[in-house]
Scaffold this active site. Sequence first.
Site, PDB file in Angstrom:
ATOM      1  N   GLU A 268      -6.354   2.316  -7.720  1.00  0.00           N
ATOM      2  CA  GLU A 268      -5.543   1.503  -9.078  1.00  0.00           C
ATOM      3  C   GLU A 268      -4.869   0.349  -8.577  1.00  0.00           C
ATOM      4  O   GLU A 268      -4.005   0.003  -7.150  1.00  0.00           O
ATOM      5  CB  GLU A 268      -3.969   2.662  -8.756  1.00  0.00           C
ATOM      6  CG  GLU A 268      -2.562   2.397  -9.455  1.00  0.00           C
ATOM      7  CD  GLU A 268      -2.169   3.761  -9.725  1.00  0.00           C
ATOM      8  OE1 GLU A 268      -2.216   4.889  -9.701  1.00  0.00           O
ATOM      9  OE2 GLU A 268      -0.741   3.513 -10.112  1.00  0.00           O
TER      10      GLU A 268
ATOM     11  N   ARG B  84       1.741  -5.588 -12.091  1.00  0.00           N
ATOM     12  CA  ARG B  84       3.000  -5.423 -12.103  1.00  0.00           C
ATOM     13  C   ARG B  84       3.192  -7.201 -11.545  1.00  0.00           C
ATOM     14  O   ARG B  84       4.500  -7.753 -11.174  1.00  0.00           O
ATOM     15  CB  ARG B  84       3.980  -4.858 -11.062  1.00  0.00           C
ATOM     16  CG  ARG B  84       4.000  -3.480 -10.872  1.00  0.00           C
ATOM     17  CD  ARG B  84       4.808  -2.629  -9.628  1.00  0.00           C
ATOM     18  NE  ARG B  84       4.423  -1.697 -10.331  1.00  0.00           N
ATOM     19  CZ  ARG B  84       4.579  -0.776  -8.953  1.00  0.00           C
ATOM     20  NH1 ARG B  84       5.137  -0.719  -8.216  1.00  0.00           N
ATOM     21  NH2 ARG B  84       4.121   0.993  -9.510  1.00  0.00           N
TER      22      ARG B  84
ATOM     23  N   LYS C 189       0.903  12.700 -13.017  1.00  0.00           N
ATOM     24  CA  LYS C 189       1.433  12.714 -11.671  1.00  0.00           C
ATOM     25  C   LYS C 189       2.904  12.665 -11.440  1.00  0.00           C
ATOM     26  O   LYS C 189       3.565  12.931 -12.092  1.00  0.00           O
ATOM     27  CB  LYS C 189       1.238  10.626 -11.967  1.00  0.00           C
ATOM     28  CG  LYS C 189       1.676   9.886 -10.859  1.00  0.00           C
ATOM     29  CD  LYS C 189       1.967   8.268 -10.963  1.00  0.00           C
ATOM     30  CE  LYS C 189       2.794   7.210 -10.167  1.00  0.00           C
ATOM     31  NZ  LYS C 189       2.463   5.975  -9.596  1.00  0.00           N
TER      32      LYS C 189
HETATM   33  C1  3PG Z   1       4.639   2.942  -6.695  1.00  0.00           C
HETATM   34  O1  3PG Z   1       4.816   2.889  -7.940  1.00  0.00           O
HETATM   35  O2  3PG Z   1       4.368   1.573  -6.051  1.00  0.00           O
HETATM   36  C2  3PG Z   1       3.464   3.706  -6.442  1.00  0.00           C
HETATM   37  O3  3PG Z   1       4.090   5.224  -6.336  1.00  0.00           O
HETATM   38  C3  3PG Z   1       3.556   3.977  -4.675  1.00  0.00           C
HETATM   39  O4  3PG Z   1       4.698   3.869  -4.601  1.00  0.00           O
HETATM   40  P1  3PG Z   1       4.278   3.444  -2.348  1.00  0.00           P
HETATM   41  O5  3PG Z   1       4.260   1.976  -2.387  1.00  0.00           O
HETATM   42  O6  3PG Z   1       4.939   4.694  -1.571  1.00  0.00           O
HETATM   43  O7  3PG Z   1       3.135   4.426  -1.970  1.00  0.00           O
END
Ligand code: 3PG
Length: 220
Positions: free
Chosen positions: A47, A51, A134
């Site tokens: 994934e 961003r 999710k």
């Molecule tokens: C996110 O949105 O960044 C993901 O949920 C990953 O979260 P994490 O960095 O706590 O694994």
Amino acid sequence: MTPHAASAEILRLCQMAPVIPVLTIDDATHAAALARALVAGGLPVLEVTLRTPAALDAIRAMARVPGAWVGAGTVIIPDDAAAACNAGARFAVSPGATDRLLDACEGIDLPLLPGAATASEAMRLAERGYSAQKFFPAEPSGGVSALKAMGAPLPQIRFCPTGGITMQNAPDYLGLANVACVGGSWVAPSDAIAALDWNRIETLAHSAAALPRRAPEPGV
Ligand code: 3PG
């Protein structure tokens, strides 16, 4: 694509490995190398969060890596879904859900893993046909105990918890009957990406890929 078909596809992807790496990529130049390391480590489903300005180029590069199954994360509005699809994303992940986003993903046949953090959000998505969701943000939303409690009244929903998952707490999540897989960024730390330390990332992926998980109960 119906919500039911989208969730079936998402659950198929969740079966491919216990962990979906959540990747935020600043420079697409090395995206393919990152994908190769994760695939070599046993994590084929990736994934890439939308961003950073490099995200779509990273998806394009990673989608060409043999064995990689690349999707887009942080898909918030219909335009995100369309852009991800055009870049070669084969699934989408959203921290929450809006009707506009659900309509858009269904309309372009992009399987969506929509986010929910409460029973009402999960019920609303399930009512529409999304049986794979999710659970986000997992740790701040109550973590393993919240998810376990949600499984009692809503056993038909399978979750991919994300947000605060680590190698240490992942086994507790993966031991729940209503968890299909977990998502997390820990398998590709930003300092390892910056240092182009693909060996370290492959080693982290190997450990994550070896995490045991509970077999789904019949009918769940
Ligand atoms: C996110 O949105 O960044 C993901 O949920 C990953 O979260 P994490 O960095 O706590 O694994």
